[in-house]
Design a protein around this motif. Structure first.
Motif, PDB file in Angstrom:
ATOM      1  N   PRO A  53       0.796  -1.220   0.000  1.00  0.00           N
ATOM      2  CA  PRO A  53       0.000   0.000   0.000  1.00  0.00           C
ATOM      3  C   PRO A  53       0.835   1.279   0.000  1.00  0.00           C
ATOM      4  CG  PRO A  53      -0.193  -1.160   2.106  1.00  0.00           C
ATOM      5  CD  PRO A  53       0.569  -2.057   1.184  1.00  0.00           C
ATOM      6  N   VAL A  54       2.059   1.233   0.476  1.00  0.00           N
ATOM      7  CA  VAL A  54       2.858   2.452   0.613  1.00  0.00           C
ATOM      8  C   VAL A  54       4.247   2.339  -0.013  1.00  0.00           C
ATOM      9  CG1 VAL A  54       3.758   4.182   2.224  1.00  0.00           C
ATOM     10  CG2 VAL A  54       1.683   2.909   2.824  1.00  0.00           C
ATOM     11  N   HIS A  55       4.962   1.264   0.362  1.00  0.00           N
ATOM     12  CA  HIS A  55       6.403   1.228   0.092  1.00  0.00           C
ATOM     13  C   HIS A  55       6.748   0.799  -1.337  1.00  0.00           C
ATOM     14  CE1 HIS A  55       6.927   1.866   4.309  1.00  0.00           C
ATOM     15  NE2 HIS A  55       6.181   0.814   4.582  1.00  0.00           N
ATOM     16  N   ASP A  56       7.567   1.589  -1.984  1.00  0.00           N
ATOM     17  CA  ASP A  56       8.034   1.186  -3.310  1.00  0.00           C
ATOM     18  C   ASP A  56       9.498   1.565  -3.548  1.00  0.00           C
ATOM     19  OD1 ASP A  56       7.728   3.896  -3.497  1.00  0.00           O
ATOM     20  OD2 ASP A  56       6.632   3.895  -5.386  1.00  0.00           O
ATOM     21  N   VAL A  57      10.227   1.833  -2.452  1.00  0.00           N
ATOM     22  CA  VAL A  57      11.632   2.259  -2.582  1.00  0.00           C
ATOM     23  C   VAL A  57      12.483   1.165  -3.206  1.00  0.00           C
ATOM     24  CG1 VAL A  57      13.678   3.043  -1.358  1.00  0.00           C
ATOM     25  CG2 VAL A  57      11.440   3.813  -0.615  1.00  0.00           C
ATOM     26  N   GLY A  58      12.330  -0.070  -2.676  1.00  0.00           N
ATOM     27  CA  GLY A  58      13.162  -1.189  -3.128  1.00  0.00           C
ATOM     28  C   GLY A  58      13.001  -1.433  -4.616  1.00  0.00           C
TER      29      GLY A  58
END
Lengths: 599, 78
Positions: free
Chosen positions: A12-17
């Protein structure tokens, strides 16, 4: 061949990786599309099925219920026929190949996977192996220094002190000097009969315990020969190293090289530790010998192991260690303790060591050798270091006895000038420590930064020479508590990096524990702490306060007045006997080993 | 076949927290822990009592310098 890849942040939030991965895939010529992180599985499946992708790359950190959700998501992709044209791949911190297969993915990459592994999979090729080497070249710590004295009065005083010392020692010799000459001849002679005579001459200059050990294998308690089988076993271990990209401790090229002590007593244990430390990025090692070795005239020969502290500095031991280390790894051998200084430097040079540790002043004050004996032996040792093109490092550990820093630094500078005059390349090693004189006089009441930094600044204002704080840094700030010890080391390492020094000697997190040898996990602890600290500091700096400027000026003034006093004496040895570089009140006493042995 | 213990490069460190009444009891319990874990005599590297218990760092040397390191023998290769 370029691939089309749909990058899916299934979160829902994290897409840094996945963004980092996308950038890398783009850099390597692949066509990627990155979805936003808040899409429903249905929407993602729709996009995946409409597009013509070679890979669907899903990124997700696992939490409660996520595994089931991912399994359902894979089922949805299958039902939509996505798998018929695309490989479905998952990546995320806790992902293992087994878990990925269990959830129905074609492949999984976790936190220990490398980008190269992912690229190799995407491009359908074998992973390029890193090899077992360290991929680095050997550094010369002294290469960028011209040894010019910027402080003219100090330069002039040192010139006079060094000249008097060299003149004083010119017509003198000692059993240590003579043994070194004989050993040098033994190395070069091919004539076995002559060798026998030379060996007999050598033994005539040795203490009985050394002769007994070398001729009858009747060694000092706890010493034995390393067996041929043990060497075979060691070589088998060395050949076992798996290809792996070694760690790099320094975050940038300006950060200092890192050295660790070796001296468990056993060269095999030292080597196994060193090989692991090399993989963690350690740049060099110092061989520390047993304290009893200092008391005896002569050195034991052969590959020897010892049950107690300190590894025997035989030619064979040094050679075994040198040959076991990576070519790029630096090795220094402690030579200035005791009665075998020239011979130790000779053996270090012959065995291929890169540096030798010599301090004429500390060796006679804190390390127990008679000042006249060490003056004669030390000058010869420095000449040998020059002959074998080995820079010599000068530790300032007399400060640990309670000697004020300016006296210790004055001693280091005397060694520097003697070294320059004898054609050698000296390296200054001021202590980064919470030494007794500092504690008593409250110089570190405000912080641990200013006074340590001031030592470096003062030396820099005096001479353009390499600086390598030790020995180890953070001395007397470390406890037996692991985290505290690692932190103390890493803070001091960061300070060292901030001051732009060339190298540092670092402790392990069990350095303060004195009831047993250092263990490998404790070595790794401090390496990891320093590595993190170096990343944290990067090209920024620990800031000093205005107090550091005061300390710097004060140190330079006191070094100058100390050197004036030393220069007023007949020679350096008289100054040491008179306590000018450390006296009884400081906790320093002229050594006794070898008293009366100079001819 | 080597045991996992024989593959330890040098020592095992144990870090834990034991609930106890004072530092002396903490020390006794630490040593008892070594026995209960079949490690025999262990060394207390670090001990800190804080009123509820002790934070501990314990060490057991599997190999000391100069001994035969079984993990190096070729037939015991991984």
């Amino acid at each position: 061949m370029s691939k089309r890849i749909l990058c899916v942040p299934f979160d829902p939030v994290h897409d840094v990786g996945i963004k980092i991965i996308k950038n890398e895939l783009d850099k390597n010529g692949h066509h990627t599309e990155l979805l936003s992180p808040d899409l429903s599985p249905e929407v993602i499946v729709k996009i995946a099925s409409k597009g013509n992708y070679d890979f669907i790359l899903v990124s997700r950190t696992l939490g409660y219920g996520v595994a089931e959700m991912l399994a359902r998501f894979v089922d949805m992709l299958d039902a939509a026929g996505v798998r018929e044209k695309s490989k479905i791949v998952i990546g995320g911190k806790p992902i293992t190949p087994e878990l990925a297969a269990e959830l129905g993915f074609d492949k999984g990459f976790g936190e220990h996977s490398s980008l190269e592994e992912l690229l190799a999979y995407i491009e359908g090729r074998e992973v390029k192996q890193a090899g077992t080497g360290l991929h680095r070249t050997k550094k010369d710590i002294t290469s960028k220094y011209d040894y010019r004295f910027k402080h003219t009065e100090i330069g002039s005083l040192l010139d006079s002190i060094a000249n008097k010392l060299i003149t004083f020692t010119a017509d003198k010799t000692s059993p240590g000097v003579e043994r070194a000459k004989i050993r040098a001849e033994i190395f070069t002679t091919q004539d076995e009969a002559k060798k026998k005579v030379l060996l007999s001459d050598y033994y005539s200059l040795c203490d009985e315990v050394i002769v007994e050990g070398n001729t009858k294998k009747n060694f000092v308690k706890g010493v034995r020969e390393v067996t041929a089988q043990e060497i075979i076993n060691l070589n088998s271990f060395l050949g076992r190293s798996q290809p792996l990209n070694p760690y790099k401790i320094q975050y940038n090229e300006k950060q200092p090289l890192l050295f660790k002590f070796l001296g468990s007593g056993c060269p095999i244990m030292d080597i196994t530790h060193a090989k692991v430390c090399e993989r963690y990025g350690i740049d060099g090692f110092l061989i520390i010998n047993p304290s009893w070795e200092a008391r005896y005239e002569g050195l034991l020969q052969g590959c020897l192991t010892h049950e107690n502290d300190g590894t025997i500095t035989s030619f064979e031991n040094i050679k075994l260690m040198r040959e076991s280390l990576d070519e790029s790894t630096l090795l220094t051998v402690r030579a200035h303790r005791g009665l075998n200084t020239p011979e130790t430097v000779l053996l270090a040079g012959k065995a291929g060591a890169d540096l030798a540790k010599i301090n004429l002043v500390y060796g006679s004050l804190g390390a127990g050798t008679d000042p006249v004996r060490l003056a004669v032996d030390g000058v010869e040792a420095i000449k040998l270091a020059a002959r074998y093109n080995m820079p010599f490092d000068i530790p300032g550990n007399d400060e640990l006895s309670g000697v004020p820093a300016w006296k210790t630094l004055a001693g280091l500078l005397i060694n520097v000038m003697v070294g320059i005059k004898l054609g050698a390349k000296p390296i200054l090693k001021p202590l980064f420590c919470y030494g007794p004189h500092i504690v008593i006089n409250g110089m570190m009441k405000q912080n641990f930064i200013d006074y340590n930094a001031a030592k470096v600044y003062a030396l820099r204002e005096i001479v353009n020479a390499p600086i390598w704080p030790g020995e180890p840094i953070a001395f007397m700030t470390q406890s037996e508590e692991r985290v505290q010890s690692a932190n103390a080391t890493s803070y001091h390492a960061s300070l060292a990096a901030s001051t732009g020094v060339d190298a540092i000697t670092v402790a392990s997190t069990d350095e303060a524990y004195s009831r047993g040898p250092i263990c490998i996990t404790s070595r790794i602890d401090s390496i990891r702490a320093i590595s993190d600290a170096f990343r944290f500091v990067g090209d920024a700096k620990f800031a000093t306060t205005s107090q550091a400027d005061y300390f710097t000026e004060d140190l330079i003034n006191k070094i100058t007045s100390t050197l004036r006093e030393v220069d007023s004496k007949e020679n350096l040895t008289a100054a040491i006997y008179d306590g000018l570089l450390g006296n009884k009140e400081d906790g320093a006493y002229p050594g006794k080993f070898g008293y009366g042995t100079v001819n | 076949m080597t045991t996992a213990m024989e593959r330890v490069m040098d020592a095992i460190d144990i870090e834990t927290y034991l609930v106890c009444n004072d530092a002396n009891e903490g020390k006794k319990l630490a040593l008892q822990l070594g026995q209960e874990m079949n490690l025999g005599e262990i060394d207390i590297m670090y001990q800190e009592f804080d009123g509820y218990g002790v934070r501990l760092r314990l060490r057991k040397y599997i190999y000391k310098p100069g001994t035969m390191y079984k993990y190096l023998t070729p037939e015991e290769k991984a």
